[in-house]
Design a protein around this motif. Sequence first.
Motif: not given
Length: 473
Positions: A157-167, A241-253
């Motif tokens: 929420y506070y942007g301290i760690f970007d979980f898409t980095l895992i993917a 899996s959360v990171s992979c889902a966030l990557k798709q959320y960033q691309a697709l909304g």
Amino acid sequence: MAVAKGNDSKNGVPLFKNKITKLDEELDKEVVFEFGGPVGVCAMMIGFPMLMLYFWVCLEHHQGALARPAVWTIEGVKEFFFDEYLQKILDGALPNILSVKIYMGFVAYSAICAYFLPGPVVEGFALPYLKGKKLKYLCNGLAFWYVTLVLSGVLHYYGIFDFTLIADQYGPIMFTAIIWGFVMTTLVYVISGVMGKHHRMSGYFFYDYFMGACLNPRVGRIDLKMWAETRVPWPVLFYISVSCALKQYQALGYVPAPAAFMVLAHFLYSNACQKGEECIVTSWDIFYEKDGFMLIFWNMAGVPFTYCMSSVYLMKYQLHNGVAISHSTPYTIALFAVLLVGYYIFDTGNSQKNRFRMEQNGSFMTRNAFPQLPWGHIKNPKYIKTSHGNLLLCDGWWGVVRKPHYTADLMMSISWGLITGFDSFLPYFYFCFFVCVLTHRVTRDFERCAKKYGKDWEEYCRRVPYVFFPYIF
């Protein structure tokens, strides 16, 4: 913290005093060469890390297709190995500072939580090599899990760690985990030897390194086997899996249904391990298996970075093709149903068996962890009392088949593949691998039970004739 205690009888289950017999001591010392002996385990220790890196090459550079030499000649194979395989790994999968920070940071964090967070203390089974002594296990996995989920939400929420980095760092993080698997195995082997705690040794270094040298390695209040089995692999798998889902959320909304499916699947599995941690204390891995490469590497690297193939494949497909994999509504609903039914059998089956064992052991306890599912505890269960003194449960799911939790594992694992479609083998690797692993474990388990219980085991097999699926197998 108080140790969970039981009465002389619990819900109709006699309290088993864990009296160690001469047969128990003999079976505990018996060395049985498995996996092809020293040669076979060496091949596995070399081959499996290479296979994991090969799968990374397939996902990263071939959209999940199995990479292979252009021509099957000596020169073609050499060119593929050095240029297609090794060079791509050197270019994109070597550990870096970020991957070490992410992976080893989580390993250290989970160990700190395991040491300091509160939780109930549960006694394990009496151990033959300790003359019947019961070890105590601090079960604070549930506190760790909830703290971790809340902390993750704050960091995101506070942007301290970007979980898409895992993917993004999937290859380097996996390679870091592979190295750590070898390092931790070596540390446990050497330190336990220095402390004189080697047990059930074969005399063959590589075989003992693979199978383990120490049965119950500990660092203060942390039991390393239990920590490695619950605190690292499943949460890491969930966050991949959360990171992979966030990557798709960033691309697709939005998060596509298959990606949401995998997040749910891995949340349920990870949550089950934490909420039922006290049940693991009486499991085969904790009671009998030694802590070697087989358990350590698999938990540190194998589980999180091979069971995630479906999630990574779905992400790579979407990033490469610009559209997400989708299925018809009936197909998707059917797979969610398979997943949830499989999970229900998995959760309640494990709960039935391990709570039955805990009642015998005098360590039964009730915890209000989410979710508490109906039929997770059998009152006044049916069982066979063996001449050895142990009780063999033949009620609940365990009266339907001998390994219902394995049946559930297979149901869930095939759903993880089916949700990705049929264009790549990699999402099905987990299912195929699990069929082999579970069949092997069943064989080991049944052979040992036959030696230990004799005619009582024959009677149990007569009453519960099927292993995985009624009327089939």
